[in-house]
Motif scaffolding. Sequence first.
Motif, PDB file in Angstrom:
ATOM      1  N   LEU A 222      20.325  56.284 -41.746  1.00  0.00           N
ATOM      2  CA  LEU A 222      21.740  56.065 -42.062  1.00  0.00           C
ATOM      3  C   LEU A 222      22.091  54.588 -41.934  1.00  0.00           C
ATOM      4  O   LEU A 222      21.592  53.916 -41.023  1.00  0.00           O
ATOM      5  CB  LEU A 222      22.631  56.860 -41.105  1.00  0.00           C
ATOM      6  N   PRO A 223      22.975  54.086 -42.784  1.00  0.00           N
ATOM      7  CA  PRO A 223      23.480  52.728 -42.585  1.00  0.00           C
ATOM      8  C   PRO A 223      24.342  52.669 -41.314  1.00  0.00           C
ATOM      9  O   PRO A 223      24.868  53.691 -40.862  1.00  0.00           O
ATOM     10  CB  PRO A 223      24.335  52.455 -43.824  1.00  0.00           C
ATOM     11  N   ASP A 224      24.500  51.476 -40.738  1.00  0.00           N
ATOM     12  CA  ASP A 224      25.263  51.310 -39.496  1.00  0.00           C
ATOM     13  C   ASP A 224      26.656  51.917 -39.584  1.00  0.00           C
ATOM     14  O   ASP A 224      27.082  52.653 -38.693  1.00  0.00           O
ATOM     15  CB  ASP A 224      25.393  49.822 -39.138  1.00  0.00           C
ATOM     16  N   GLU A 225      27.373  51.618 -40.653  1.00  0.00           N
ATOM     17  CA  GLU A 225      28.753  52.075 -40.798  1.00  0.00           C
ATOM     18  C   GLU A 225      28.829  53.603 -40.842  1.00  0.00           C
ATOM     19  O   GLU A 225      29.676  54.217 -40.191  1.00  0.00           O
ATOM     20  CB  GLU A 225      29.359  51.481 -42.076  1.00  0.00           C
ATOM     21  N   GLU A 226      27.937  54.213 -41.585  1.00  0.00           N
ATOM     22  CA  GLU A 226      27.934  55.677 -41.707  1.00  0.00           C
ATOM     23  C   GLU A 226      27.569  56.338 -40.377  1.00  0.00           C
ATOM     24  O   GLU A 226      28.180  57.332 -39.978  1.00  0.00           O
ATOM     25  CB  GLU A 226      26.947  56.082 -42.805  1.00  0.00           C
ATOM     26  N   ALA A 227      26.576  55.806 -39.678  1.00  0.00           N
ATOM     27  CA  ALA A 227      26.175  56.348 -38.379  1.00  0.00           C
ATOM     28  C   ALA A 227      27.320  56.257 -37.380  1.00  0.00           C
ATOM     29  O   ALA A 227      27.579  57.199 -36.617  1.00  0.00           O
ATOM     30  CB  ALA A 227      24.952  55.607 -37.856  1.00  0.00           C
ATOM     31  N   THR A 228      28.043  55.139 -37.388  1.00  0.00           N
ATOM     32  CA  THR A 228      29.175  54.955 -36.478  1.00  0.00           C
ATOM     33  C   THR A 228      30.294  55.953 -36.785  1.00  0.00           C
ATOM     34  O   THR A 228      30.871  56.546 -35.866  1.00  0.00           O
ATOM     35  CB  THR A 228      29.709  53.509 -36.577  1.00  0.00           C
ATOM     36  N   LYS A 229      30.586  56.164 -38.065  1.00  0.00           N
ATOM     37  CA  LYS A 229      31.628  57.124 -38.457  1.00  0.00           C
ATOM     38  C   LYS A 229      31.241  58.551 -38.081  1.00  0.00           C
ATOM     39  O   LYS A 229      32.073  59.330 -37.605  1.00  0.00           O
ATOM     40  CB  LYS A 229      31.892  57.040 -39.965  1.00  0.00           C
ATOM     41  N   ILE A 230      29.985  58.903 -38.298  1.00  0.00           N
ATOM     42  CA  ILE A 230      29.518  60.246 -37.939  1.00  0.00           C
ATOM     43  C   ILE A 230      29.610  60.459 -36.442  1.00  0.00           C
ATOM     44  O   ILE A 230      30.092  61.493 -35.975  1.00  0.00           O
ATOM     45  CB  ILE A 230      28.081  60.479 -38.449  1.00  0.00           C
ATOM     46  N   LEU A 231      29.171  59.477 -35.678  1.00  0.00           N
ATOM     47  CA  LEU A 231      29.231  59.596 -34.220  1.00  0.00           C
ATOM     48  C   LEU A 231      30.666  59.746 -33.742  1.00  0.00           C
ATOM     49  O   LEU A 231      30.951  60.568 -32.868  1.00  0.00           O
ATOM     50  CB  LEU A 231      28.558  58.395 -33.559  1.00  0.00           C
TER      51      LEU A 231
ATOM     52  N   ASP B 224      25.595  61.071 -23.238  1.00  0.00           N
ATOM     53  CA  ASP B 224      25.120  59.763 -23.721  1.00  0.00           C
ATOM     54  C   ASP B 224      24.879  59.699 -25.232  1.00  0.00           C
ATOM     55  O   ASP B 224      23.810  59.289 -25.691  1.00  0.00           O
ATOM     56  CB  ASP B 224      23.839  59.342 -22.988  1.00  0.00           C
ATOM     57  N   TRP B 225      25.871  60.085 -26.015  1.00  0.00           N
ATOM     58  CA  TRP B 225      25.795  59.910 -27.475  1.00  0.00           C
ATOM     59  C   TRP B 225      25.804  58.424 -27.776  1.00  0.00           C
ATOM     60  O   TRP B 225      26.558  57.668 -27.173  1.00  0.00           O
ATOM     61  CB  TRP B 225      27.001  60.557 -28.152  1.00  0.00           C
ATOM     62  N   ASP B 226      24.984  57.983 -28.725  1.00  0.00           N
ATOM     63  CA  ASP B 226      24.961  56.564 -29.070  1.00  0.00           C
ATOM     64  C   ASP B 226      24.350  56.361 -30.457  1.00  0.00           C
ATOM     65  O   ASP B 226      23.584  57.196 -30.936  1.00  0.00           O
ATOM     66  CB  ASP B 226      24.135  55.789 -28.038  1.00  0.00           C
ATOM     67  N   VAL B 227      24.709  55.241 -31.067  1.00  0.00           N
ATOM     68  CA  VAL B 227      24.084  54.823 -32.319  1.00  0.00           C
ATOM     69  C   VAL B 227      22.871  53.970 -31.958  1.00  0.00           C
ATOM     70  O   VAL B 227      22.963  53.063 -31.135  1.00  0.00           O
ATOM     71  CB  VAL B 227      25.069  54.016 -33.201  1.00  0.00           C
ATOM     72  N   ILE B 228      21.737  54.280 -32.552  1.00  0.00           N
ATOM     73  CA  ILE B 228      20.506  53.531 -32.292  1.00  0.00           C
ATOM     74  C   ILE B 228      20.578  52.221 -33.062  1.00  0.00           C
ATOM     75  O   ILE B 228      20.787  52.204 -34.270  1.00  0.00           O
ATOM     76  CB  ILE B 228      19.268  54.345 -32.718  1.00  0.00           C
ATOM     77  N   LYS B 229      20.419  51.132 -32.355  1.00  0.00           N
ATOM     78  CA  LYS B 229      20.465  49.804 -32.970  1.00  0.00           C
ATOM     79  C   LYS B 229      19.147  49.530 -33.692  1.00  0.00           C
ATOM     80  O   LYS B 229      18.074  49.802 -33.176  1.00  0.00           O
ATOM     81  CB  LYS B 229      20.700  48.717 -31.915  1.00  0.00           C
ATOM     82  N   VAL B 230      19.259  48.975 -34.890  1.00  0.00           N
ATOM     83  CA  VAL B 230      18.077  48.596 -35.668  1.00  0.00           C
ATOM     84  C   VAL B 230      18.040  47.077 -35.745  1.00  0.00           C
ATOM     85  O   VAL B 230      18.984  46.455 -36.209  1.00  0.00           O
ATOM     86  CB  VAL B 230      18.131  49.202 -37.088  1.00  0.00           C
ATOM     87  N   GLU B 231      16.942  46.511 -35.286  1.00  0.00           N
ATOM     88  CA  GLU B 231      16.789  45.063 -35.314  1.00  0.00           C
ATOM     89  C   GLU B 231      15.893  44.692 -36.490  1.00  0.00           C
ATOM     90  O   GLU B 231      14.744  45.140 -36.568  1.00  0.00           O
ATOM     91  CB  GLU B 231      16.183  44.589 -34.003  1.00  0.00           C
ATOM     92  N   GLN B 232      16.415  43.895 -37.395  1.00  0.00           N
ATOM     93  CA  GLN B 232      15.665  43.521 -38.589  1.00  0.00           C
ATOM     94  C   GLN B 232      14.422  42.697 -38.250  1.00  0.00           C
ATOM     95  O   GLN B 232      13.467  42.688 -39.015  1.00  0.00           O
ATOM     96  CB  GLN B 232      16.569  42.750 -39.561  1.00  0.00           C
ATOM     97  N   ALA B 233      14.415  42.021 -37.118  1.00  0.00           N
ATOM     98  CA  ALA B 233      13.258  41.214 -36.727  1.00  0.00           C
ATOM     99  C   ALA B 233      12.114  42.079 -36.185  1.00  0.00           C
ATOM    100  O   ALA B 233      10.982  41.626 -36.113  1.00  0.00           O
ATOM    101  CB  ALA B 233      13.673  40.182 -35.678  1.00  0.00           C
ATOM    102  N   ASN B 234      12.412  43.315 -35.826  1.00  0.00           N
ATOM    103  CA  ASN B 234      11.405  44.224 -35.282  1.00  0.00           C
ATOM    104  C   ASN B 234      10.717  44.952 -36.433  1.00  0.00           C
ATOM    105  O   ASN B 234      11.354  45.686 -37.182  1.00  0.00           O
ATOM    106  CB  ASN B 234      12.087  45.220 -34.336  1.00  0.00           C
TER     107      ASN B 234
END
Length: 183
Positions: free
Chosen positions: A167-176, A125-135
């Motif tokens: 990590l920024p979204d794009e970088e985290a996605t590329k690393i994953l 279950d590898w995954d990128v953790i979503k960050v919600e700006q409203a949270n």
Amino acid sequence: MSKENIQVIGKRSSIFIKDNVFSLVILPTAEKKKTNLLFLWLFAWSVSGIIILVNYFKLTNDNAKLMIIIWLGFWAYFEFKIIRVYMWKRFGQEKLWIKNGILHYQQNINGRGKIKEFDLNLISDWDVIKVEQANIADYFSQTFWVKGGERIEFICQGKLIKLGMQLPDEEATKILAAIKKQL
């Protein structure tokens, strides 16, 4: 003959592959100005605490002494926290490498840090953790002044493991994607 390949993922992360060893390094920041501001904050906070501590011994009122002791308790807590963040931002890095079916992960500060090992057969279950700006908690975890805000996660033997701080979204996605390619 060994195959070597260095790939820069973003401003803070790079991958190195040599002799069937996958290695990932993530630096905590690329912003030296903010690190210097963090040091100034740490210096000012330290000086203020020392001034209050020195003046404690000049007080005669017991209520004022009690208030200073309580204040110094809060001061010491935040002194510890800001030293920890500064040391991480200035001297830290995250290291992850895959060798012989074992994933090794280390939060390294000046060559120190516990290495955690995970058997690749037990990881799922590898995954990128979503960050919600409203949270507000997500927003705070991504600020420069804190250590944390991991962006990549996996499960090993029922335990959730997180890595890739701020990590920024794009970088985290590329690393994953690069990690999954090695698995």
